[in-house]
Scaffold this active site. Sequence first.
Site, PDB file in Angstrom:
ATOM      1  N   LYS A 178      -7.654   2.096  -3.756  1.00 49.12           N
ATOM      2  CA  LYS A 178      -8.208   2.314  -2.410  1.00 49.12           C
ATOM      3  C   LYS A 178      -8.639   3.770  -2.271  1.00 49.12           C
ATOM      4  O   LYS A 178      -7.846   4.631  -1.909  1.00 49.12           O
ATOM      5  CB  LYS A 178      -7.162   1.949  -1.354  1.00 49.12           C
ATOM      6  CG  LYS A 178      -7.609   2.199   0.084  1.00 49.12           C
ATOM      7  CD  LYS A 178      -6.785   1.404   1.077  1.00 49.12           C
ATOM      8  CE  LYS A 178      -7.116   1.789   2.503  1.00 49.12           C
ATOM      9  NZ  LYS A 178      -6.570   0.861   3.483  1.00 49.12           N
TER      10      LYS A 178
ATOM     11  N   LYS B  52       0.840  -1.205   0.000  1.00 45.99           N
ATOM     12  CA  LYS B  52       0.000   0.000   0.000  1.00 45.99           C
ATOM     13  C   LYS B  52       0.867   1.245   0.000  1.00 45.99           C
ATOM     14  O   LYS B  52       1.912   1.281   0.649  1.00 45.99           O
ATOM     15  CB  LYS B  52      -0.872  -0.002   1.254  1.00 45.99           C
ATOM     16  CG  LYS B  52      -1.651   1.286   1.441  1.00 45.99           C
ATOM     17  CD  LYS B  52      -2.364   1.324   2.781  1.00 45.99           C
ATOM     18  CE  LYS B  52      -1.935   2.558   3.556  1.00 45.99           C
ATOM     19  NZ  LYS B  52      -2.709   2.767   4.781  1.00 45.99           N
TER      20      LYS B  52
ATOM     21  N   GLU C 124      -3.527   4.212  -3.233  1.00 43.59           N
ATOM     22  CA  GLU C 124      -4.459   4.889  -2.321  1.00 43.59           C
ATOM     23  C   GLU C 124      -4.325   6.410  -2.396  1.00 43.59           C
ATOM     24  O   GLU C 124      -3.494   6.994  -1.710  1.00 43.59           O
ATOM     25  CB  GLU C 124      -4.223   4.431  -0.865  1.00 43.59           C
ATOM     26  CG  GLU C 124      -5.174   5.117   0.113  1.00 43.59           C
ATOM     27  CD  GLU C 124      -4.988   4.692   1.572  1.00 43.59           C
ATOM     28  OE1 GLU C 124      -4.139   3.832   1.853  1.00 43.59           O
ATOM     29  OE2 GLU C 124      -5.678   5.260   2.429  1.00 43.59           O
TER      30      GLU C 124
HETATM   31  P1  13P Z   1      -9.085   4.064   7.802  1.00 47.01           P
HETATM   32  O1  13P Z   1     -10.064   3.014   7.362  1.00 47.01           O
HETATM   33  O2  13P Z   1      -9.028   4.244   9.280  1.00 47.01           O
HETATM   34  O3  13P Z   1      -9.223   5.345   7.034  1.00 47.01           O
HETATM   35  O4  13P Z   1      -7.658   3.479   7.446  1.00 47.01           O
HETATM   36  C1  13P Z   1      -7.458   2.939   6.196  1.00 47.01           C
HETATM   37  C2  13P Z   1      -6.112   3.233   5.716  1.00 47.01           C
HETATM   38  O5  13P Z   1      -5.387   2.344   5.366  1.00 47.01           O
HETATM   39  C3  13P Z   1      -5.679   4.627   5.644  1.00 47.01           C
HETATM   40  O6  13P Z   1      -4.479   4.716   4.942  1.00 47.01           O
END
Ligand code: 13P
Length: 337
Positions: A219, A136, A177
């Site tokens: 994401k 990620k 993300e």
């Molecule tokens: P949250 O679901 O708490 O937003 O965290 C997800 C995440 O990986 C943020 O980078």
Amino acid sequence: MVRLVLNDTIKKLLVPGKGILAADESVGTIAKRFAKYKIKNEEEMREAYRELLFSTKGISEYISGVILFEETLRETNSLGKPLREVLQSQNIVVGCKVDEGLIPLPNSPEEMVTKGLEGLADRLTEYYDLGVRFAKWRAAFSIDKNFPSNLCIEKNSEQLASYALLCQQAGIVPIVEPEVLSDGEHSDEECFEATEKVLRGVFATLQKRAVDLRFMLLKPNMIVPGQSSGIKMVPERVANLTISCLKAVVPKTVPGIVFLSGGQSEREACENLNAIATHKNLPWIITYSFGRALQNSALEVWGGNPEKAVAAQEVFLRRAELVSLAQQAKYDKSLEK
Ligand code: 13P
């Protein structure tokens, strides 16, 4: 060969009724979560907390993959078994956050750019050998009169594309993300506009740089009003806006979309995900990659007290079950105690 590995990982992650647990809070981020319950932010406590989550009996029914913080990759449970093996032995895919956090963006220092590309290729090889099969990288965008700026989108998109390419070469599925933050007073329309602009920029760059969209996951945030806007969140509206934004910008070749919860409460995240899941015939599989919306209650019950570990696991398992039901459009708020 690499493609087979990537494909296999994606299939394992995108199983109906399952999603991803984001347990990759950095030392700084978990400090904030722990501080709320006066839990000491020491490695021993972080390790015990992650052991509690990962050894929850039955959790693999709802969780297909876990994103770890790098530190956790090398940690063990109380019997000396590596935590990553605790996951693997339940057929849960091991992932890792590979970015190194946010720094002010040069020339627009109120915005942020993500760092971590230096040495990333070598780190990915090492992570792969430790069993990591997905990764990620989080970019964060705030909404304000002049933000997100084109510069911020450009810089972060470049980083995301470089990261995604390195991951794919290493046999690791990249989760891309680009999070549009919910802090602020903006409306949901403004969130829509900003998210659309960001995703458009990100996908243009990913395609220009020849990232293979078939072997990545997106994401994103859901389209919600700013946390200080005073606007009530209505799940059907969140779902309609979110789906129409994604349809406008996310290519059909992307196999899966895994939502972050972005500071929504556990209930809100379930209601919104459930409303999203009622939209059928979409080109991508949609599921969760929640951090707080899977962990908040469990962390509160545990509170750093080993005697509360079993009770916390029960709460965690139930929350994961409810999130899983939401992913299948089978959640109802009457299921909450
Ligand atoms: P949250 O679901 O708490 O937003 O965290 C997800 C995440 O990986 C943020 O980078």
